[in-house]
Design a protein around this motif. Structure first.
Motif, mmCIF file in Angstrom:
data_model
loop_
_atom_site.group_PDB
_atom_site.id
_atom_site.type_symbol
_atom_site.label_atom_id
_atom_site.label_comp_id
_atom_site.label_asym_id
_atom_site.label_seq_id
_atom_site.Cartn_x
_atom_site.Cartn_y
_atom_site.Cartn_z
ATOM 1 N N ASN A 263 0.834 -1.204 0.000
ATOM 2 C CA ASN A 263 0.000 0.000 0.000
ATOM 3 C C ASN A 263 0.870 1.256 0.000
ATOM 4 O O ASN A 263 1.765 1.397 0.817
ATOM 5 C CB ASN A 263 -0.893 0.032 1.232
ATOM 6 N N TYR A 264 0.517 2.127 -0.923
ATOM 7 C CA TYR A 264 1.165 3.441 -0.966
ATOM 8 C C TYR A 264 0.120 4.505 -0.630
ATOM 9 O O TYR A 264 -1.055 4.340 -0.951
ATOM 10 C CB TYR A 264 1.717 3.733 -2.355
ATOM 11 N N SER A 265 0.557 5.562 -0.003
ATOM 12 C CA SER A 265 -0.330 6.703 0.237
ATOM 13 C C SER A 265 0.447 7.969 -0.084
ATOM 14 O O SER A 265 1.632 8.063 0.215
ATOM 15 C CB SER A 265 -0.762 6.766 1.699
ATOM 16 N N TRP A 266 -0.269 8.914 -0.683
ATOM 17 C CA TRP A 266 0.343 10.205 -1.007
ATOM 18 C C TRP A 266 -0.339 11.311 -0.213
ATOM 19 O O TRP A 266 -1.569 11.313 -0.083
ATOM 20 C CB TRP A 266 0.216 10.492 -2.498
ATOM 21 N N TYR A 276 -4.795 13.842 1.998
ATOM 22 C CA TYR A 276 -4.526 12.565 1.329
ATOM 23 C C TYR A 276 -4.869 12.738 -0.139
ATOM 24 O O TYR A 276 -5.964 13.174 -0.478
ATOM 25 C CB TYR A 276 -5.394 11.499 1.998
ATOM 26 N N SER A 279 -3.153 6.807 -3.811
ATOM 27 C CA SER A 279 -2.875 5.505 -3.206
ATOM 28 C C SER A 279 -2.071 4.587 -4.122
ATOM 29 O O SER A 279 -1.964 3.408 -3.871
ATOM 30 C CB SER A 279 -4.182 4.821 -2.834
ATOM 31 N N CYS A 298 5.135 10.557 0.730
ATOM 32 C CA CYS A 298 4.410 9.311 0.514
ATOM 33 C C CYS A 298 4.696 8.357 1.660
ATOM 34 O O CYS A 298 5.678 8.502 2.381
ATOM 35 C CB CYS A 298 4.772 8.680 -0.823
#
Ligand SMILES: *[C@@H]1O[C@H](CO)[C@@H](O)[C@H](O)[C@H]1NC(C)=O
Ligand SMILES: *[C@@H]1O[C@H](CO)[C@@H](O)[C@H](O)[C@H]1NC(C)=O
Ligand SMILES: *[C@@H]1O[C@H](CO)[C@@H](O)[C@H](O)[C@H]1NC(C)=O
Ligand SMILES: *[C@@H]1O[C@H](CO)[C@@H](O)[C@H](O)[C@H]1NC(C)=O
Ligand SMILES: *[C@@H]1O[C@H](CO)[C@@H](O)[C@H](O)[C@H]1NC(C)=O
Ligand SMILES: *[C@@H]1O[C@H](CO)[C@@H](O)[C@H](O)[C@H]1NC(C)=O
Ligand SMILES: *[C@@H]1O[C@H](CO)[C@@H](O)[C@H](O)[C@H]1NC(C)=O
Ligand SMILES: *[C@@H]1O[C@H](CO)[C@@H](O)[C@H](O)[C@H]1NC(C)=O
Ligand SMILES: *[C@@H]1O[C@H](CO)[C@@H](O)[C@H](O)[C@H]1NC(C)=O
Length: 423
Positions: A263-266, A276, A279, A298
């Motif tokens: 999982n990536y989040s920006w 946010y 993703s 990130c």
């Protein structure tokens, strides 16, 4: 008392000087084609006379405890040496030294070796118990791994033991070489490579071999599959360099993790407000604008944990040609304004000129008045006033006897200055 003591000593020395053989080491693992040393000392009762000294090896089908004399590896009666061992041995042949060297060992030499002494007396025969066990390492090597965890993954901090061995035995005497991803680990020279607390840096393929024989290496590599949360999370910006307004931009969240990041989040930070924004591994902006200015970071996450990247600041640049355009427009508008002012004056003057004809008034005076109206002068700011001078070309009607001219210019053209003050 004295005689008893002497007697005891004699008895003791007789006891010490009884039959004995001591071997060292008791077990040897030797690599094919190498030489092995069987270190050995022996003793026997003083009153006996040695007849034969021999090293033997029980045959595979015989008892391996030395109770059955197998084939002669060495024999003081050379003719009795078995064909397999002729020319391959060197016997110390010194007083009470039974050391033996065996050259060019092969797999068939595997077995237990015993030293035996025989004297001329009927029961004066003795085989050193236990013997020396010889294993011959058949190449290639293989790496085996042991961890505290029986089943399951290796995590950072776990203890791992890698052993370089052959199917038959582990060589101990020889200097070893260990390789991680084909690169030598200089400090590892033992057959065992112990890592007490593994880190993510230890992740990789391991192989081993002998230091002095590069062709004697392990056939396969073993993967030390250290599981760890994302490390070195950072953002790569494509294209690099200045970000021009209107261009596309891609941010990629780079990291090192095992297993791979799931999982990536920006996030975008703008005026201390974190929002946010994505993703995926990549965050793209099709056409950048100054709204995209801000800080970005990130988060990469896998089964083990997560890590945030450091924030990067993005600044979208307005193209320089647009600046030129803006300046040019400003200059153009200014010139237009000036022209309009002038045009307005001319129109006004024309109006007065056309008005003058029927009313027979002196236009020069009116014009002068009109011009002087523009001189809005504030007396208190006389020192630092800026004067903007505008010239107007005024064509006055020719002098007539009824309307005399105050100046003597004959062509009837007068340049008047339109002055405006600015403080
Ligand atoms: C042992 O060595 C000698 C001399 O080097 C040689 O003549 C003989 O053939 C060798 N014997 C064996 C069995 O290899
Ligand atoms: C026995 O002989 C061998 C070979 O000559 C030698 O290396 C070793 O040191 C000797 N051992 C003793 C205890 O003298
Ligand atoms: C060592 O033994 C092998 C057979 O086991 C033989 O082929 C080889 O020639 C021997 N090497 C030497 C140097 O005697
Ligand atoms: C050494 O390995 C070979 C090959 O697997 C095997 O046949 C042999 O029995 C082993 N010898 C010993 C002493 O374990
Ligand atoms: C380890 O070896 C395997 C199989 O050869 C290979 O797929 C993998 O990329 C190697 N890993 C590293 C870190 O070199
Ligand atoms: C490697 O070196 C050791 C000691 O230096 C020696 O005993 C051994 O026979 C050598 N092995 C090979 C395969 O050359
Ligand atoms: C190195 O090991 C290989 C493979 O066992 C062997 O064939 C070769 O003779 C060895 N070389 C030396 C110098 O010992
Ligand atoms: C990670 O992604 C998966 C699928 O994309 C999703 O089901 C899961 O909820 C996400 N986990 C977290 C902690 O965001
Ligand atoms: C990573 O960023 C998220 C989102 O802003 C935040 O909730 C979290 O505390 C951060 N983690 C660390 C270790 O700074």
């Amino acid at each position: 008392m004295f005689y008893i003591s002497i007697l005891l000593q004699l008895l003791l020395s007789a006891a010490v000087a009884s039959w004995s053989v001591s071997y060292s080491p008791r077990s040897i693992c030797a690599i094919e084609r190498s030489s092995v040393d069987f270190s050995c000392t022996f003793d026997y009762p003083h009153h006996s006379t040695l007849k034969t000294t021999k090293w033997f090896k029980p045959e595979a089908h015989q008892n391996q405890d030395g109770s059955q004399v197998g084939i002669s590896v060495y024999n003081s009666e050379a003719a009795k040496i078995h064909q397999l061992y002729k020319n391959r041995t060197a016997y110390a042949n010194k007083d009470k030294n039974c050391s033996l060297q065996l050259h060019n060992v092969s797999k068939s030499d595997t077995g237990t070796y015993f030293f035996r002494i025989e004297t001329y007396s009927l029961y004066g025969k003795y085989t050193g118990p236990g013997g020396i066990n010889l294993n011959v390492a058949v190449l290639p090597f293989r790496v085996t791994m042991k961890t505290q965890k029986v089943n399951g993954h290796i995590h950072e901090g776990d203890s791992v033991t890698l052993t370089c061995s052959t199917e038959n035995c582990t060589l101990k005497q020889e200097p070893f070489a260990w390789f991680k991803n084909q690169h030598l680990i200089p400090e590892a020279t033992d057959s065992v490579l112990q890592i007490t607390s593994v880190s993510h840096d230890d992740f990789g393929n391991y192989s081993c071999g002998l230091k002095n024989n590069s062709s004697a290496t392990s056939a396969d590599e073993i993967l030390l599959d250290v599981r760890y949360s994302p490390k070195n999370v950072k953002i790569a910006v494509f294209p690099s360099g200045k970000i021009q307004e209107g261009n596309s931009l891609t941010l990629i969240c780079m990291s090192n993790a095992n297993p791979a990041v799931t999982n990536y989040s920006w996030f975008m930070i703008k005026e201390a407000y974190v929002s946010y924004i994505g993703s995926d591994r990549e965050f793209s902006i099709k056409s950048t604008s100054q709204n995209d200015d801000g800080q970005y970071f990130c988060t990469a996450k896998n089964d083990i944990g997560s890590q945030n990247s450091t924030a990067i600041a993005l600044k979208v640049e307005v193209p320089s040609h647009r600046n030129v355009l803006l300046t040019a427009t400003a200059v153009f508008l200014f010139l237009m304004a000036v022209l309009l002012v002038m045009f307005g004056l001319i129109i006004r003057r024309k109006r007065f000129t056309s008005k003058k004809q029927p009313t027979e008034q002196t236009p020069a005076v009116t014009v002068t008045e009109e011009i002087y109206e523009n001189l809005r002068k504030s007396p208190e700011s006389e020192e630092n006033l800026t004067i903007y001078v505008t010239y107007a070309d005024l064509r006055l009607p020719p002098s007539t006897p009824d309307r005399p001219r105050c100046n003597s210019q004959e062509d009837g053209t007068v340049i008047y200055s339109l002055l405006s003050y600015k403080d």
